[in-house]
Design a protein around this motif. Structure first.
Motif, PDB file in Angstrom:
ATOM      1  N   LEU A  14      -0.173   4.075   0.917  1.00 19.36           N
ATOM      2  CA  LEU A  14      -0.782   5.309   1.996  1.00 19.36           C
ATOM      3  C   LEU A  14      -0.355   4.605   3.417  1.00 19.36           C
ATOM      4  O   LEU A  14      -0.125   3.437   3.514  1.00 19.36           O
ATOM      5  CB  LEU A  14      -2.356   5.424   1.829  1.00 19.36           C
ATOM      6  CG  LEU A  14      -2.795   5.875   0.405  1.00 19.36           C
ATOM      7  CD1 LEU A  14      -4.168   6.208   0.710  1.00 19.36           C
ATOM      8  CD2 LEU A  14      -2.134   7.184  -0.013  1.00 19.36           C
ATOM      9  N   THR A  66      -4.612  -3.122   8.579  1.00 17.48           N
ATOM     10  CA  THR A  66      -4.017  -4.407   7.764  1.00 17.48           C
ATOM     11  C   THR A  66      -2.408  -3.926   7.278  1.00 17.48           C
ATOM     12  O   THR A  66      -2.227  -4.133   6.330  1.00 17.48           O
ATOM     13  CB  THR A  66      -4.773  -4.730   6.595  1.00 17.48           C
ATOM     14  OG1 THR A  66      -5.133  -3.420   5.720  1.00 17.48           O
ATOM     15  CG2 THR A  66      -5.994  -5.453   6.860  1.00 17.48           C
ATOM     16  N   TRP A 109      -5.203   4.617  11.579  1.00 14.49           N
ATOM     17  CA  TRP A 109      -5.952   3.569  12.036  1.00 14.49           C
ATOM     18  C   TRP A 109      -6.048   2.263  11.103  1.00 14.49           C
ATOM     19  O   TRP A 109      -6.828   1.417  11.314  1.00 14.49           O
ATOM     20  CB  TRP A 109      -7.341   3.860  12.261  1.00 14.49           C
ATOM     21  CG  TRP A 109      -7.953   4.782  11.176  1.00 14.49           C
ATOM     22  CD1 TRP A 109      -8.105   6.233  11.341  1.00 14.49           C
ATOM     23  CD2 TRP A 109      -8.303   4.643   9.660  1.00 14.49           C
ATOM     24  NE1 TRP A 109      -8.748   6.518  10.040  1.00 14.49           N
ATOM     25  CE2 TRP A 109      -8.700   5.715   9.217  1.00 14.49           C
ATOM     26  CE3 TRP A 109      -8.339   3.518   9.049  1.00 14.49           C
ATOM     27  CZ2 TRP A 109      -9.271   5.682   7.886  1.00 14.49           C
ATOM     28  CZ3 TRP A 109      -8.976   3.340   7.634  1.00 14.49           C
ATOM     29  CH2 TRP A 109      -9.050   4.604   7.088  1.00 14.49           C
ATOM     30  N   CYS A 115       0.884  -1.218  -0.030  1.00 14.40           N
ATOM     31  CA  CYS A 115      -0.028   0.081   0.121  1.00 14.40           C
ATOM     32  C   CYS A 115       1.002   1.374  -0.123  1.00 14.40           C
ATOM     33  O   CYS A 115       2.024   1.406   0.526  1.00 14.40           O
ATOM     34  CB  CYS A 115      -0.892   0.106   1.161  1.00 14.40           C
ATOM     35  SG  CYS A 115      -2.107   1.458   1.056  1.00 14.40           S
TER      36      CYS A 115
HETATM   37  S1  SF4 Z   1      -6.315   1.499   5.528  1.00 14.77           S
HETATM   38 FE1  SF4 Z   1      -4.273   0.526   5.354  1.00 14.77          FE
HETATM   39  S2  SF4 Z   1      -4.389  -0.582   3.486  1.00 14.77           S
HETATM   40 FE2  SF4 Z   1      -6.086   0.791   3.569  1.00 14.77          FE
HETATM   41  S3  SF4 Z   1      -5.320   2.657   2.159  1.00 14.77           S
HETATM   42 FE3  SF4 Z   1      -4.869   3.078   4.423  1.00 14.77          FE
HETATM   43  S4  SF4 Z   1      -2.945   2.368   4.895  1.00 14.77           S
HETATM   44 FE4  SF4 Z   1      -3.605   1.475   2.744  1.00 14.77          FE
END
Ligand code: SF4
Length: 235
Positions: free
Chosen positions: A31, A38, A35, A29
């Protein structure tokens, strides 16, 4: 493709919530939501071909018969598959994988952060697209052109961790006419991290704000976190 896990569970957070579903979790990922539950999918994973993934999904979808499984399409116990992550659209092969699953007769969902374009995905794939709120730590990452291609079978989801997030979600929903564009708008309160890394958002507060504003959105609770311990992986 790089895959973190493939497993059966109960779909937890969309209009398909409550249905048995096979999840294909793609690794990686770009990002870093404050919170994120995963983070274990950010790195590692196992290299698998599309054929390997299809075979694993087919095994998991089959009805057990006297200790053996049958692979006939009509005898599938589960025909719902969700591509998730991480961010599944970082891997270009997510598109041909989705097409192959559709061709195989599955109903295909994809959960995406909203930061990547969804334009290349087949229309038949049901897209559950996040718009990141200010307190996610990843505001302003939404790919605005996604609003032009999102369809009336798709869903937009806001994960809400504060009153400020709620007001952002409410105002974005109204400003961009989301209720007319998509099948469902989901407001999902953040579930508290069991290890205390981030606090939870009161579902009751979000419910009362939705009612006070007369907003016809769906309150989304992550069902799997009520069924199993919130830190359990592979569910
Ligand atoms: S919640 Fe986790 S997996 Fe989903 S976009 Fe955000 S950082 Fe990425």
């Amino acid at each position: 493709m790089i895959i973190t896990e493939i497993f059966r569970s109960i779909q937890g957070e969309s209009t398909h919530a409550g249905l048995p579903c096979i999840f294909v979790r793609l690794t990686g990922c770009n990002l870093r939501c404050t919170w994120c539950d995963t983070a274990y999918a950010f790195h590692g994973g196992t290299k698998m071909s599309i054929e390997d993934i299809l075979a694993r999904v087919e095994d998991l979808s089959a009805v057990a018969k006297d200790g053996e499984s049958t692979k006939e399409t009509s005898a599938r116990a589960i025909s719902l598959v969700e591509l998730t992550g991480g961010e599944p659209l970082l891997q270009p092969d997510a598109i041909p994988l989705a097409k192959r699953l559709l061709d195989g007769g599955y109903t295909v969902l994809i959960e995406t952060s909203g930061e990547r374009s969804i334009a290349q995905l087949p229309r038949e794939v049901i897209k559950i697209v996040d718009v990141k709120c200010p307190d996610s730590g990843e505001p302003d990452t939404f790919h605005m052109e996604n609003l032009d291609v999102i369809g009336d079978r798709d869903e937009i989801k806001f994960v809400i961790s504060s009153r400020r997030d709620y007001e952002f979600a409410r105002d974005f929903t109204r400003k961009h006419g989301l209720l007319e564009r998509v099948h469902q708008v989901l407001f999902s309160p953040v579930h508290a991290d069991p290890e205390g890394t981030w606090p939870g958002m009161s579902a009751r507060d979000v419910a009362e704000w939705i009612l006070a504003d007369g907003l016809p959105v769906r309150l989304g609770l992550q069902l799997h976190k009520f069924i199993w311990h919130p830190a359990t992986r592979g569910v």
